[in-house]
Design an enzyme around this catalytic site. Structure first.
Site, short mmCIF file in Angstrom:
data_model
loop_
_atom_site.label_atom_id
_atom_site.label_comp_id
_atom_site.label_asym_id
_atom_site.label_seq_id
_atom_site.Cartn_x
_atom_site.Cartn_y
_atom_site.Cartn_z
N SER A 190 0.79 -1.22 0.00
CA SER A 190 0.00 0.00 0.00
C SER A 190 0.82 1.27 0.00
CB SER A 190 -0.93 0.01 1.21
OG SER A 190 -0.19 0.01 2.42
N HIS A 218 -5.37 -4.99 -1.02
CA HIS A 218 -5.45 -3.89 -1.99
C HIS A 218 -5.64 -4.37 -3.43
CE1 HIS A 218 -4.47 -0.62 0.81
NE2 HIS A 218 -3.75 -1.53 1.43
N LYS A 249 -12.19 -2.19 1.12
CA LYS A 249 -11.50 -1.31 0.18
C LYS A 249 -12.30 -1.27 -1.14
CE LYS A 249 -7.04 -1.70 2.44
NZ LYS A 249 -7.55 -2.31 3.70
#
Length: 399
Positions: A190, A218, A249
């Site tokens: 990230s 992610h 996310k």
């Protein structure tokens, strides 16, 4: 003599080091919103609308009407909360449906949903109870904490360096037959925006009979032809023993998941303390995540996101910025923490939210602004972001 904790002084020390954090509420979670300074116990005083290039809401689904309706339907038909651990009365058909969809997207036999991605990492590592964990040096804090709690020993290898991993495993190869080894890595990192070389990592692990566990936090919903993540995109699904991810996310909800073999999931639902002793995921979150996963797999949101990523990366590099990685996370390296803070402020003054990331989160001298576009940003928003960065970079003497 005092036995207190001196919390006030600790906060003062964080302030002196420039590490004091505050909560700054947003009016909404959209790609364009109004933000307020920390109001304490008072009422938030929102400013002018700004473009958000700092969220993990990569597909822009957090305020999507279809996802909102799915959450509402779940709340009305099942309830607002699970009410108990899933091993008691908190297991519902919606949880099972979400897990079937996740397993299908990941190409595994089964999946298990946790209350958060953090809980999933900590719970899985603790339940597996490995003798040795080999962990990438830039792995997420939840992996680090999971190793502290659940691993007898943790060996840290150089970031995304399978050769260093192999050397460290070879150095202890005499113990491999009598110990359980687990290799742990994020798939997309990230803060650097790069992805792990999973095939080479698997090569090193397989030579020593080690398991491989990958956190797709992610990448879920974003990377891969089916949104299945880097594991899917790199064609190593049959070589990864444990796949994790989040629902919070790109999938615009809350929670985490683990995907893998039937025996793995059955073991975890019996042994993972963060699953056994936690209330089940709230049904609205499960409903929202399931609909978001469907949209991610069937719609064009992923393609639109990557178009924005390419346009933004090309523009930033053309302006003279150093941009790391090769994913949808675009870290713009500035250098000194003060320069990063100045650039973030100058960009914010131009209506773009992209906070600075400073040590100790990143190495000294490598402070940066972490830019995360959304699929819902239009060309005008991307152009405005590029213009803000170019003007702010010039103003701060960085270009």
């Amino acid at each position: 003599m005092t036995h207190g904790f001196s919390l006030g002084r600790r906060l003062e020390q964080r302030e002196e080091r420039g590490l004091r954090r505050h909560l700054n509420p947003a009016e909404s979670v959209a790609g364009r919103t109004r933000l307020a300074d920390d109001p304490g116990g008072g009422t938030a005083d929102f400013g002018e609308p700004e473009l958000v290039f700092a969220a993990n809401n990569y597909l822009g689904l957090a305020d999507d009407g279809r996802v909102q309706r799915a959450a509402e339907t779940a709340a009305r038909s099942i309830g607002t909360g699970a009410g108990a651990s899933r091993l008691v009365t908190g297991d519902t058909t919606l949880h099972r449906a979400l897990e079937r969809d996740l397993a299908d997207s990941k190409g595994t036999e089964r999946a298990l949903v946790f209350s958060s991605g953090y809980a999933a990492n900590v719970g899985v590592i603790d339940a597996l109870d490995p003798d040795v964990v080999f962990s990438d040096e830039l792995n997420h804090a939840s992996i680090v904490d999971g190793c502290r709690i659940g691993a007898d020993e943790t060996v840290v290898y150089d970031h995304c360096d399978p050769a260093d991993l192999a050397r460290r495993m070879d150095a202890r190869s005499g113990d491999a037959d009598s110990e359980s080894w687990l290799v742990l890595t994020d798939s997309v990192f990230s803060m650097d925006g790069d992805r792990a070389p999973l095939s080479d990592i698997c090569d090193a692990a397989e030579r020593h009979g080690a398991w491989v566990m990958v956190d797709e936090a992610h990448a879920t919903g974003v990377v891969g032809a089916d949104g299945g993540g880097v594991v899917q995109a790199q064609g190593v699904s049959d070589r990864i023993d444990v796949q994790l991810g989040t629902l919070s996310k790109a999938l615009a909800a809350q929670g985490g998941y683990v995907a893998g073999a039937e025996t793995l999931i059955e073991f975890l639902l019996n042994e993972a303390r963060t699953f056994v002793f936690s209330t089940g995921l709230a049904p609205p979150a499960a409903g929202a995540a399931r609909e978001a996963l469907r949209i991610a797999r069937e719609g064009t949101r992923r393609e639109r996101l990557w178009e924005n990523v390419e346009r933004l990366r090309d523009g930033l590099e053309a302006a003279g910025f150093e941009v790391l990685g090769d994913t949808h996370i675009l870290p713009v390296v500035v250098g000194h923490r003060d320069d990063a803070m100045a650039l973030a402020t100058a960009v914010r003054d131009r209506g773009i939210v992209a906070p600075a990331i400073r040590p100790p989160t990143v190495p000294a001298g490598r402070s940066r602004l972490r830019i995360a576009p959304m699929a819902t940003h239009d060309e005008a928003a991307i152009d405005r972001c590029l213009d803000a960065f170019e003007r702010a970079g010039t103003e701060c003497g960085l270009l």
